[in-house]
Design a protein around this motif. Structure first.
Motif, PDB file in Angstrom:
ATOM      1  N   ALA A  20      12.009  15.698  11.274  1.00 53.13           N
ATOM      2  CA  ALA A  20      12.909  14.799  11.990  1.00 53.13           C
ATOM      3  C   ALA A  20      13.388  13.675  11.082  1.00 53.13           C
ATOM      4  CB  ALA A  20      12.197  14.217  13.197  1.00 53.13           C
ATOM      5  N   LYS A  21      14.594  13.246  11.342  1.00 50.96           N
ATOM      6  CA  LYS A  21      15.161  12.146  10.572  1.00 50.96           C
ATOM      7  C   LYS A  21      14.475  10.841  11.003  1.00 50.96           C
ATOM      8  CE  LYS A  21      19.500   9.910   9.520  1.00 50.96           C
ATOM      9  NZ  LYS A  21      20.922   9.819   9.825  1.00 50.96           N
ATOM     10  N   PRO A  22      14.095   9.998  10.041  1.00 54.27           N
ATOM     11  CA  PRO A  22      13.432   8.735  10.402  1.00 54.27           C
ATOM     12  C   PRO A  22      14.377   7.817  11.180  1.00 54.27           C
ATOM     13  CG  PRO A  22      13.459   9.033   8.018  1.00 54.27           C
ATOM     14  CD  PRO A  22      14.206  10.169   8.617  1.00 54.27           C
ATOM     15  N   SER A  23      13.811   7.064  12.105  1.00 53.07           N
ATOM     16  CA  SER A  23      14.617   6.140  12.902  1.00 53.07           C
ATOM     17  C   SER A  23      14.999   4.931  12.052  1.00 53.07           C
ATOM     18  CB  SER A  23      13.835   5.688  14.132  1.00 53.07           C
ATOM     19  OG  SER A  23      12.741   4.870  13.746  1.00 53.07           O
ATOM     20  N   SER A  24      15.925   4.153  12.573  1.00 52.88           N
ATOM     21  CA  SER A  24      16.359   2.966  11.836  1.00 52.88           C
ATOM     22  C   SER A  24      15.224   1.951  11.730  1.00 52.88           C
ATOM     23  CB  SER A  24      17.573   2.336  12.510  1.00 52.88           C
ATOM     24  OG  SER A  24      17.234   1.914  13.822  1.00 52.88           O
ATOM     25  N   ARG A  25      14.330   1.904  12.713  1.00 53.01           N
ATOM     26  CA  ARG A  25      13.177   0.997  12.668  1.00 53.01           C
ATOM     27  C   ARG A  25      12.215   1.426  11.554  1.00 53.01           C
ATOM     28  NH1 ARG A  25      10.537  -2.877  15.428  1.00 53.01           N
ATOM     29  NH2 ARG A  25       8.286  -2.705  15.695  1.00 53.01           N
ATOM     30  N   GLU A  26      11.985   2.733  11.423  1.00 54.05           N
ATOM     31  CA  GLU A  26      11.123   3.235  10.354  1.00 54.05           C
ATOM     32  C   GLU A  26      11.740   2.962   8.986  1.00 54.05           C
ATOM     33  OE1 GLU A  26      10.847   7.270  11.569  1.00 54.05           O
ATOM     34  OE2 GLU A  26       8.946   6.969  12.624  1.00 54.05           O
ATOM     35  N   MET A  27      13.050   3.098   8.894  1.00 55.67           N
ATOM     36  CA  MET A  27      13.735   2.812   7.637  1.00 55.67           C
ATOM     37  C   MET A  27      13.630   1.322   7.279  1.00 55.67           C
ATOM     38  SD  MET A  27      14.847   5.635   6.444  1.00 55.67           S
ATOM     39  CE  MET A  27      16.132   5.248   5.302  1.00 55.67           C
ATOM     40  N   ASP A  58       4.095   1.574  16.620  1.00 53.79           N
ATOM     41  CA  ASP A  58       5.097   2.607  16.919  1.00 53.79           C
ATOM     42  C   ASP A  58       4.483   3.951  17.249  1.00 53.79           C
ATOM     43  OD1 ASP A  58       7.062   0.751  16.565  1.00 53.79           O
ATOM     44  OD2 ASP A  58       7.629   1.411  14.556  1.00 53.79           O
ATOM     45  N   LYS A  59       3.247   4.173  16.813  1.00 51.82           N
ATOM     46  CA  LYS A  59       2.640   5.496  17.018  1.00 51.82           C
ATOM     47  C   LYS A  59       1.942   5.606  18.319  1.00 51.82           C
ATOM     48  CE  LYS A  59       2.153   6.656  12.248  1.00 51.82           C
ATOM     49  NZ  LYS A  59       1.321   7.036  11.168  1.00 51.82           N
TER      50      LYS A  59
END
Length: 75
Positions: A2-9, A74-75
């Motif tokens: 999955a593509k990382p979310s903007s928060r993860e980035m 987040d997890k």
């Protein structure tokens, strides 16, 4: 994958910035300490360099801790 979310980035960007600050601080601290000894700078400059490095390390530690806490939340 999955593509990382903007928060993860954003968290990854903050972690990279903290790592960069730590690396630059270590190099600058060693080089400026050597230059101070080599050129006979006044000892007050050594304290200034040491306290500046300490402030940068504390800042990086706080940012790293915040990134770690937000990643766990987040997890």
């Amino acid at each position: 994958m999955a593509k990382p979310s903007s928060r993860e980035m954003a968290l990854a960007r903050q972690a990279r910035l903290a790592g960069l600050v730590m690396a630059v601080t270590i190099v600058a601290w060693v080089v400026l300490g050597w230059m101070g000894r080599e050129f006979g700078w006044d000892p007050r400059y050594a304290f200034l360099i040491d306290f500046s490095a300490l402030a940068a390390f504390v800042w990086a530690l706080i940012v790293t801790f915040r990134v770690w806490r937000q990643g766990k939340a987040d997890k």
